[in-house]
Write a protein that holds these residues in place. Structure first.
Motif, short mmCIF file in Angstrom:
data_model
loop_
_atom_site.label_atom_id
_atom_site.label_comp_id
_atom_site.label_asym_id
_atom_site.label_seq_id
_atom_site.Cartn_x
_atom_site.Cartn_y
_atom_site.Cartn_z
N GLN A 98 0.83 -1.21 0.00
CA GLN A 98 0.00 0.00 0.00
C GLN A 98 0.87 1.26 0.00
O GLN A 98 0.56 2.24 -0.69
CB GLN A 98 -0.92 -0.01 1.22
N ALA A 99 1.96 1.23 0.77
CA ALA A 99 2.84 2.40 0.83
C ALA A 99 3.47 2.66 -0.53
O ALA A 99 3.54 3.81 -0.99
CB ALA A 99 3.91 2.18 1.90
N ARG B 105 2.31 1.70 -3.42
CA ARG B 105 1.26 2.11 -4.37
C ARG B 105 0.97 3.60 -4.23
O ARG B 105 0.71 4.28 -5.22
CB ARG B 105 -0.03 1.32 -4.11
N ARG B 106 1.03 4.11 -2.98
CA ARG B 106 0.80 5.55 -2.79
C ARG B 106 1.89 6.38 -3.47
O ARG B 106 1.67 7.53 -3.84
CB ARG B 106 0.75 5.88 -1.30
N GLN C 193 10.99 6.27 -8.18
CA GLN C 193 9.78 7.07 -8.32
C GLN C 193 10.09 8.45 -8.91
O GLN C 193 9.32 8.95 -9.74
CB GLN C 193 9.08 7.21 -6.97
#
Length: 299
Positions: A14-15, A17-18, A44
């Protein structure tokens, strides 16, 4: 259903994906034990920089369109939208520098017309039931591959990327008229041009073996040629382990259609020395072969 480790992994996913990372990249990252936070952030940032560059290019195109429209010189809307769709698609596979410098992406209409003409010839050949053994098919394949070699600046890595783009984008295939069946036909006909030359140097049983095995792994050549070109461009020593691995893979592919007889191998080498046409349209150069010969030499 889930233990503590599963929940921790889910939180990591989840982290990431954020941060905007695709699930496929997340899976690869979490499978490695040497991944650091800094490397994730760097990845990123690189992704965002590429997205910003793509957005800037799209903005520039829209500004040019607005200027053209104001002057009354804007193209037909349908044609422009198709061009914009293609250029946005190209952005996914090529850098801005490559789009600006590669002959394939030249803004003049001559490039598009040449490829449209080749695609029409390919479609007509398929519709007529022409076989790769037909001399007309071989002539088309030779012109096709030489044009492709020219339009990718003799860079096999870019040619492999172009092939991947076409195989991955159905809308591009439809718009350009180049289908997977047409590409397979061109590859088979181009292979036939090489076998016609080898026939002058090989015995009947050797040619039969070549014909039976040549096409089985033909699509592995382009990525391998690209890796050899990259090694040469990077200044890698032929004696380096990575270079020797490339040479080993090259020899394995060669033996897959040439067999294991050293006398036959010598005939292939003699043919290569006598027939420069065997290298035409293959992205293989004398420098490539010299590098591989040195990499194959025992220490």
């Amino acid at each position: 259903l889930y233990n503590r480790d599963d929940i921790a992994r889910l939180h990591q996913i989840q982290a990431l994906r954020r941060l905007g990372l695709p699930l496929a990249d997340i899976g690869a990252l979490l499978a490695r034990s040497d991944v650091s936070l800094a490397s994730v952030i760097d990845q990123q940032i690189h992704m965002l920089e590429r997205q910003l560059a793509q957005t800037a290019r799209l903005r520039d195109r829209l500004l040019r369109l607005r200027t053209q429209h104001a002057s009354g010189a804007a193209p037909d809307l349908a044609d422009w939208l198709q061009t914009l769709e293609l250029m946005t698609m190209y952005d996914k596979y090529f850098t801005d520098h490559e789009l600006r410098t590669l002959p394939y992406f030249a803004p003049d209409a001559g490039v598009r017309e040449r490829w449209a003409a080749l695609a029409r010839e390919g479609a007509a050949a398929l519709a007529a039931g022409m076989t790769p053994a037909d001399e007309r098919a071989q002539d088309l394949a030779r012109r096709w591959m030489l044009q492709l070699e020219h339009d990718t600046a003799s860079n096999p890595e870019l040619a492999a990327r172009l092939d991947h783009m076409f195989s991955s984008e159905p809308s591009l295939q439809q718009g350009q008229g180049v289908t997977p069946a047409m590409v397979d036909f061109i590859v088979a006909a181009f292979a036939e041009t090489k076998m016609r030359l080898y026939e002058k140097y090989l015995a009947a049983d050797e040619i039969a073996h070549l014909r039976a095995h040549y096409g089985k792994r033909v699509k592995e050549w382009m990525p391998l040629v690209a890796q050899v070109h990259r090694a040469i461009a990077n200044g890698d020593a032929p004696e380096a382990p990575a270079s020797r691995d490339l040479a080993r893979r090259w020899l394995e592919l060669f033996r897959s259609y040439a067999g294991d007889n050293p006398a036959t191998h010598e005939k292939f080498r003699h043919a290569m020395a006598q027939e420069p046409e065997l290298l035409a349209g293959t992205w293989v150069t004398p420098d490539t072969l010299a590098f591989l010969r040195r990499a194959m030499t025992p220490q």
